[in-house]
Design a protein around this motif. Structure first.
Motif, PDB file in Angstrom:
ATOM      1  N   GLY A   8       0.821  -1.212   0.000  1.00  8.92           N
ATOM      2  CA  GLY A   8       0.000   0.000   0.000  1.00  8.92           C
ATOM      3  C   GLY A   8       0.846   1.249   0.000  1.00  8.92           C
ATOM      4  O   GLY A   8       0.543   2.218  -0.698  1.00  8.92           O
ATOM      5  N   LEU A   9       1.934   1.234   0.771  1.00  6.05           N
ATOM      6  CA  LEU A   9       2.828   2.381   0.809  1.00  6.05           C
ATOM      7  C   LEU A   9       3.534   2.567  -0.525  1.00  6.05           C
ATOM      8  O   LEU A   9       3.682   3.690  -1.003  1.00  6.05           O
ATOM      9  CB  LEU A   9       3.843   2.204   1.935  1.00  6.05           C
ATOM     10  N   VAL A  12       1.158   4.214  -2.885  1.00  8.99           N
ATOM     11  CA  VAL A  12       1.020   5.648  -2.617  1.00  8.99           C
ATOM     12  C   VAL A  12       2.200   6.417  -3.204  1.00  8.99           C
ATOM     13  O   VAL A  12       2.021   7.446  -3.866  1.00  8.99           O
ATOM     14  CB  VAL A  12       0.887   5.912  -1.098  1.00  8.99           C
ATOM     15  N   PHE A  13       3.418   5.917  -2.992  1.00 11.04           N
ATOM     16  CA  PHE A  13       4.591   6.591  -3.540  1.00 11.04           C
ATOM     17  C   PHE A  13       4.602   6.566  -5.059  1.00 11.04           C
ATOM     18  O   PHE A  13       5.031   7.517  -5.705  1.00 11.04           O
ATOM     19  CB  PHE A  13       5.879   5.995  -2.981  1.00 11.04           C
ATOM     20  N   ALA A  15       1.894   6.572  -6.944  1.00  6.93           N
ATOM     21  CA  ALA A  15       0.887   7.560  -7.351  1.00  6.93           C
ATOM     22  C   ALA A  15       1.449   8.978  -7.233  1.00  6.93           C
ATOM     23  O   ALA A  15       1.211   9.828  -8.107  1.00  6.93           O
ATOM     24  CB  ALA A  15      -0.372   7.412  -6.501  1.00  6.93           C
ATOM     25  N   LEU A  16       2.203   9.244  -6.174  1.00  7.71           N
ATOM     26  CA  LEU A  16       2.836  10.558  -6.030  1.00  7.71           C
ATOM     27  C   LEU A  16       3.866  10.802  -7.134  1.00  7.71           C
ATOM     28  O   LEU A  16       3.993  11.926  -7.638  1.00  7.71           O
ATOM     29  CB  LEU A  16       3.491  10.686  -4.658  1.00  7.71           C
TER      30      LEU A  16
END
Length: 111
Positions: A8-9, A12-13, A15-16
């Protein structure tokens, strides 16, 4: 459970990194559309320098978004900062000195 959090992390990274790349690409396209004379008129660095900076920023942003290399982390952050500086400081200053942002202007305003 730990692998789910790690996945999940990572998502997120990633997507950023995609968002950062899109900002850098938008900045590069925008700087290419602006007239070269607007930069010195607004007391900013030259168009050539900003084109070089944003070209490298877009390259590093693309590499970070597609390859997700941990070794590019610092370069990806620096690339994002360069795009943010251009969008927040340089772009508003040079907008008033030229370039019509793709809008057609009639005698009484845009049409």
């Amino acid at each position: 459970m730990l692998t789910d959090v790690h996945f999940g992390l990572s998502l997120v990274f990633w997507a950023l990194a995609i968002i950062g790349f899109l900002m850098e690409a938008f900045s590069l396209v925008d700087v290419l559309r602006r007239p070269a004379g607007a930069f010195p008129a607004a007391n900013k660095q030259t168009k050539k320098l900003w084109t070089i900076i944003l070209s490298f920023a877009t390259l590093f942003g693309f590499a970070a978004a597609t390859l997700y290399l941990d070794s590019l982390g610092m370069f990806a952050i620096a690339a994002f900062i360069a795009a943010v500086i251009y969008l927040a400081d340089v772009r508003p200053a040079i907008k008033e000195y030229g370039g019509n942002d793709g809008r057609r202007m009639g005698p009484y305003g845009p049409w």
